[in-house]
Write an enzyme that holds these catalytic residues in place. Structure first.
Site, short mmCIF file in Angstrom:
data_model
loop_
_atom_site.label_atom_id
_atom_site.label_comp_id
_atom_site.label_asym_id
_atom_site.label_seq_id
_atom_site.Cartn_x
_atom_site.Cartn_y
_atom_site.Cartn_z
N ASP A 159 -19.03 -9.67 14.17
CA ASP A 159 -18.41 -9.17 12.95
C ASP A 159 -18.56 -7.68 13.16
O ASP A 159 -19.11 -7.21 14.11
CB ASP A 159 -19.02 -9.70 11.74
CG ASP A 159 -18.00 -9.58 10.82
OD1 ASP A 159 -17.17 -8.88 10.43
OD2 ASP A 159 -18.14 -10.54 9.82
N ASP A 180 -9.87 -9.44 6.35
CA ASP A 180 -9.58 -11.01 6.00
C ASP A 180 -8.66 -11.51 5.31
O ASP A 180 -7.93 -10.70 4.36
CB ASP A 180 -11.00 -11.17 5.08
CG ASP A 180 -12.34 -10.98 5.85
OD1 ASP A 180 -12.35 -10.48 7.11
OD2 ASP A 180 -13.51 -11.13 5.16
#
Ligand SMILES: *[C@@H]1O[C@H](CO)[C@@H](O)[C@H](O)[C@H]1NC(C)=O
Ligand SMILES: *[C@@H]1O[C@H](CO)[C@@H](O)[C@H](O)[C@H]1NC(C)=O
Length: 558
Positions: free
Chosen positions: A165, A231
């Protein structure tokens, strides 16, 4: 810089050259870590459980991957996501886990997952900390500055996959930065090299949210997949799908064996999308060669969602060894999209993705024009149902649910004669730039007209309507780098209103051409009526409330 052939031992070289010859794709840049040659398939908890997943949920979902038949279909990774990590390193500086979430520890969980015949994935972050606060001032661990040590420990615990991430990438206080003042690529190349040094094949999934246009690093030399966008959720929504689909338009050509655009994990099975929308989502992600990572609670999944995820024909599109993504072919604004791409057996996957924005929840019939994918006839199979449709000629009309889709596998096709166009440059003398519209030069080579819209107008003059006028096919070359990580009415797109000879202005919705204002999209097709015979036609482009893309040229069919 190391020349590319020095990076590989000889036996790899042979494989790489064969791959280049037979695929003709960008495999020369691919990672060649031996995994992720086709898009990853598996399960991750995030869209269902966010950062709160506990050991029993990992166990029950891993078991469900086997029991529901998903492992047999190719879903073979079970991955950790945020919340599994500790908040402090141990006395040796080693990564730790969250004992409350995983009381038996990561190695035991890896052993359990492996005992089911599945592969095990871990999750970390290329920044100072990982995403999401623990509470108070504590943070989950990130790997910045600890890459070699962390990669070695993940490998020793049995990791087969690393999702990496991008939180706190800039500083220990800058949580999520979509426009970071530093280059983030080195975070990913450092971890790529650390993983390679472990000697264990570990699929590397870069989760940099599309920041700094990873497809063009190119990320195919850094990771097995790279996120192209923010996302997908939670919560799931059609707007999220639309934002991501538009963001994919300029980078479909960067997917290839070993390196894929990651459109984010699946929302199939979660609330927020109708069954038809979930079907469209799954089929589009599959044909775009996105990793197919299920992210719902499999212990309570509905039969409808399970059958979407279990469709072997759709999975086969995703796992096709050619690794070619479908690409954008045509958008009928507020009506439907057409995307298509080739498969390794010489056939073509094509289909309509219905994008009804003002007509949500309305089922209707749509005619798919074969010329939109460059053919006049083909033998067709409906990929979703498996039904053979025989030979289609020119057009195929079928029923669609709201936001539903048609996915066809086409073979034995007959190519159409490509349309030919007369091109007119936007910056040509004789055109009329109104309001704030102005020219700019890209790369010292081409001149475009920008600031069209919000009062700025671009008027082409002297357009040839041919002997008959009437309806013409237009081919638009434009620049649109107005990319966004959040949803709006036109996420990752801009609207132009185009009027022929001062007739009614037609809305034309144009996707991104890239993440920088020097990348062109060539050949956006739209049919417009109102042309008259001869060379006196005008084409006027405007938008009263927002900017259109910048314009290089328009082609008008001869
Ligand atoms: C830190 O953790 C690593 C990996 O789990 C372990 O090998 C090492 O012994 C631990 N060090 C201490 C001081 O506990
Ligand atoms: C301008 O140069 C950049 C960088 O080389 C390239 O990506 C882009 O396609 C070029 N644009 C045009 C219109 O030639």
């Amino acid at each position: 810089m190391v020349t590319w052939w020095k990076m590989y031992p000889c036996w790899r070289l042979v494989t790489i050259l064969l791959a280049m010859i037979f695929n003709g794709s960008r495999t020369s840049f691919a990672l060649h870590n031996g995994v992720g040659v086709t898009p990853a398939m598996g399960w991750n908890p995030y869209n269902a459980f966010a950062c709160n997943t506990v050991e029993s949920q990992y166990h029950s979902n891993a078991q469900a991957v086997v029991n529901l038949g998903l492992k047999a279909l190719g879903y073979n990774y079970v991955n950790l996501d945020c919340g599994w990590q500790g908040t402090t390193r141990n006395a040796s500086g080693a990564f730790t886990w969250n004992v409350a979430a995983l009381p038996n520890g990561v190695p035991a969980l890896a052993t359990f997952v492996h005992s089911l015949g599945l592969k095990f994935g871990v999750y970390s972050d290329g920044g100072f900390f990982a995403c999401d606060a623990v509470g108070g001032t504590a943070h989950f661990l990130g790997s910045l500055g600890h890459e070699s040590q962390d990669a070695a420990i993940f490998a020793s615990w049995g990791a087969d996959y690393l999702k990496y991430d991008n939180c706190y990438a800039v500083s220990s206080t800058d949580f999520v930065d979509f426009d970071p003042p530093i280059e983030i690529q080195p975070h990913y190349t450092t971890m790529r090299d650390a993983l390679a040094a472990t000697g264990r094949p570990i699929l590397f999934s870069a989760c940099e949210w599309g920041v700094q246009d990873p497809a063009r690093w190119p990320a195919s030399s850094v990771a097995n997949s790279w996120r192209i966008s923010n996302d997908i959720g939670p919560p799931a929504s059609w707007d999220n799908l639309f934002r991501i689909i538009n963001q994919l338009v300029p980078i479909t050509g960067f997917a290839g064996p070993g390196g894929f655009n990651d459109l984010d994990m699946l929302e199939v099975g979660n609330t927020g999308l109708t069954t038809a929308e979930q079907q469209t989502h799954f089929a589009f992600w599959a044909a775009a060669k996105s990793p197919l990572i299920i992210s719902t609670d499999l212990t309570t999944i509905s039969q409808a969602a399970l059958s979407i995820l279990s469709n072997p024909r759709v999975i086969a599109l995703n796992q096709d060894p050619l690794g070619q993504s479908i690409s954008f072919k045509r958008r009928y604004t507020n009506d439907h999209d057409v995307w298509a791409g080739h498969l390794s057996d010489g056939s073509m996957v094509a289909g309509n993705t219905l994008v009804v924005i003002n007509m949500a929840n309305s089922a209707r019939s749509i005619a798919f024009e074969l010329s939109d994918v460059g053919i006049t006839s083909a033998t067709a199979i409906n990929v979703i149902t498996g039904a053979s449709l025989g030979t289609l000629t020119n057009s195929f009309t079928s029923a669609f649910d709201a936001h539903g889709s048609l996915v066809l596998k086409l073979s034995n096709f007959v190519s159409a004669t490509p349309p030919s166009f007369t091109f007119y440059q936007a910056a040509a003398a004789g055109n009329v730039l109104g309001g704030g519209a102005s020219t700019r030069v890209i790369n010292n080579t081409i001149t475009v007209v920008g600031f069209v819209g919000e009062g700025g107008t671009l008027g082409f003059t002297g357009i040839d309507g041919g002997a008959a006028g009437g309806t013409k096919l237009l081919s638009l070359d434009f620049v649109n780098a107005d990319f966004t990580e959040t949803n709006s009415a036109c996420s990752n797109c801009r609207n132009a209103f185009i009027s022929i000879n001062d007739g009614p202005a037609v809305q034309v919705q144009m996707p991104l051409s890239g993440q920088s204002w020097d990348i062109l999209f060539s050949g956006y097709l739209v049919s417009l009526s109102g042309f008259v015979a001869g060379k006196t036609n005008t084409v006027q482009i405007s938008n009263p409330t927002a900017f259109t893309p910048d314009w290089y040229r328009i082609g008008v069919s001869v």
